[in-house]
Design a protein around this motif. Structure first.
Motif, PDB file in Angstrom:
ATOM      1  N   UNK A 125      46.537  46.472  61.649  1.00 21.25           N
ATOM      2  CA  UNK A 125      45.226  46.332  62.092  1.00 21.25           C
ATOM      3  C   UNK A 125      44.471  46.719  60.965  1.00 21.25           C
ATOM      4  N   UNK A 126      43.093  46.136  60.937  1.00 22.95           N
ATOM      5  CA  UNK A 126      42.215  46.669  60.047  1.00 22.95           C
ATOM      6  C   UNK A 126      41.288  47.776  60.695  1.00 22.95           C
ATOM      7  N   UNK A 127      41.190  48.979  60.200  1.00 20.60           N
ATOM      8  CA  UNK A 127      40.264  49.831  60.583  1.00 20.60           C
ATOM      9  C   UNK A 127      39.091  50.037  59.460  1.00 20.60           C
ATOM     10  N   UNK A 173      37.992  50.439  54.069  1.00 15.13           N
ATOM     11  CA  UNK A 173      38.881  49.556  54.993  1.00 15.13           C
ATOM     12  C   UNK A 173      40.296  50.207  55.102  1.00 15.13           C
ATOM     13  N   UNK A 174      40.798  50.417  56.205  1.00 15.75           N
ATOM     14  CA  UNK A 174      42.419  50.941  56.121  1.00 15.75           C
ATOM     15  C   UNK A 174      43.137  49.895  56.816  1.00 15.75           C
ATOM     16  N   UNK A 179      47.083  51.252  53.786  1.00 14.57           N
ATOM     17  CA  UNK A 179      46.362  51.105  52.660  1.00 14.57           C
ATOM     18  C   UNK A 179      45.021  51.311  52.676  1.00 14.57           C
ATOM     19  N   UNK A 180      44.394  51.569  51.653  1.00 15.03           N
ATOM     20  CA  UNK A 180      42.969  51.912  51.626  1.00 15.03           C
ATOM     21  C   UNK A 180      42.310  51.142  50.788  1.00 15.03           C
ATOM     22  N   UNK A 229      48.950  55.189  51.829  1.00 14.92           N
ATOM     23  CA  UNK A 229      49.549  56.595  52.408  1.00 14.92           C
ATOM     24  C   UNK A 229      50.663  56.233  53.295  1.00 14.92           C
ATOM     25  N   UNK A 230      51.487  57.181  53.900  1.00 15.11           N
ATOM     26  CA  UNK A 230      52.365  56.800  54.910  1.00 15.11           C
ATOM     27  C   UNK A 230      51.716  56.928  56.183  1.00 15.11           C
ATOM     28  N   UNK A 231      51.833  58.090  56.934  1.00 16.82           N
ATOM     29  CA  UNK A 231      51.245  58.274  58.071  1.00 16.82           C
ATOM     30  C   UNK A 231      49.504  58.730  57.997  1.00 16.82           C
ATOM     31  N   UNK A 232      48.685  58.313  58.575  1.00 18.50           N
ATOM     32  CA  UNK A 232      47.218  58.488  58.308  1.00 18.50           C
ATOM     33  C   UNK A 232      46.508  58.748  59.735  1.00 18.50           C
TER      34      UNK A 232
END
Lengths: 216, 101
Positions: free
Chosen positions: B39-41, B48-49, B68-69, B79-82
């Motif tokens: 997904x894109x957040x 964007x994440x 990914x940021x 990052x791993x878990x976000x």
């Protein structure tokens, strides 16, 4: 400590709105001073804290039901304490290119404060908690997430419907029905194998959703 | 299974939240389809994440994996878990199915 009492949603205190980060959190030795109905959910020893690029020191990180408290072990008067809404995002960082040590990365809310610390980035304030034992990062992340979900933003309209007695979230009107935030009653990929199936555009195909009809 | 009978949707989550599926798309349908998917957040501040959606709650708090940021379209961090607090989220979107190698 009354560990058996379930945490309740308590309106944020003054300190959270006027001073988002408490640099001298009240403490009792290695423990933070807790408010009413506040309990510690995780304590991690030997955690270095970096604010931006600056090493603040090594201390103990406590995740309580109300706030994140890091108590400097070398300086008993220093520390960091903040409410969960102040941390807009947190993550496990294992990318050595970004930071040499495995850490719990926290991005803080940008505040329009007249006094900006020189050690903080001009863009976004960042904190990194580096535990001596990086194997604990997963647990730290999970408890942090749980506590963050348990402390919704007080200015959020969705928070109006919260019952102060329990955090089951049943009283909240939401576009989709979920139970307690992050603790239970949420959709996770682990519990929804069908959600991992290819989604078809076809509305008639319910292959990705577990369904049962009433008439057998 | 006749189409005239009302299907009972049983979520696999402990909440057991039920919803009548009459063919109408509800936000919950979207959520179910993107769980476990890339997904894109997008945050209010434009960041964007991109990652795999692990879970989501009623406040739009988002937990993701392999994140990914992106700032201004540029990859900044991994990052791993976000975990992203919902009040900062502008939208969640499924990533396009074709991966750009």
């Amino acid at each position: 400590f009354e560990c058996s009492q379930p945490p309740t949603y308590v309106p944020l205190d003054v300190h959270s709105t006027t001073m988002p980060v408490e640099r001298a959190p009240p403490r009792n030795g290695d423990l933070p001073t807790l408010g009413a109905n506040e309990e510690i959910r995780l304590s991690e020893q030997r955690v270095k804290l970096y604010a931006g690029q600056n090493l603040e020191g090594e201390g103990i990180l406590h995740l309580t039901t109300r706030q994140i408290v890091w108590l400097n072990s070398q300086n008993p008067a220093a520390g960091y304490a903040m409410d969960y809404p102040f941390v807009t995002m947190h993550a496990i960082s294992r990318d050595k290119n970004a930071w040499p040590e495995h850490c719990l990365y926290c991005q803080l809310r940008e505040e329009e404060r007249p006094e900006t610390e020189d050690d903080e980035d001009a863009d976004v304030p960042e904190l990194r908690f580096v535990p001596a034992d990086s194997a604990n990062l997963q647990q730290m992340f999970m408890v942090f997430s749980e506590m963050s979900a348990m402390n919704p933003d007080p200015t959020d309209d969705q928070a109006d419907g919260i019952s102060e007695e329990d955090d089951s979230g049943d009283d909240i009107e939401l576009p989709f029905q979920v139970g307690a935030p992050m603790g239970a009653g949420i959709w996770t990929a682990d519990h929804n194998d069908d959600a991992m199936a290819d989604a078809d555009e076809d509305d008639d195909d319910h292959g990705d959703i577990a369904m049962e009809t009433e008439t057998k | 299974f006749g189409s005239s009978s009302i299907p009972v949707l049983r979520a696999a989550s402990p909440a057991g939240a039920g919803a009548m599926s009459t063919g109408k798309r509800a936000p919950s349908d979207f959520i179910k389809q993107v769980l476990g998917r890339p997904v894109i957040v997008k945050l209010n501040n434009g960041t964007d994440y991109r990652g795999v959606l692990a879970c989501l709650d009623g406040y739009m708090n988002i937990a993701m994996e392999q994140t990914e940021e992106y700032v201004d379209g540029v990859l900044k961090n991994k990052y791993g878990d976000t975990f992203i607090r919902g009040n900062n989220v502008l939208y969640i979107s499924a990533q396009p199915k074709q991966r750009r190698a």
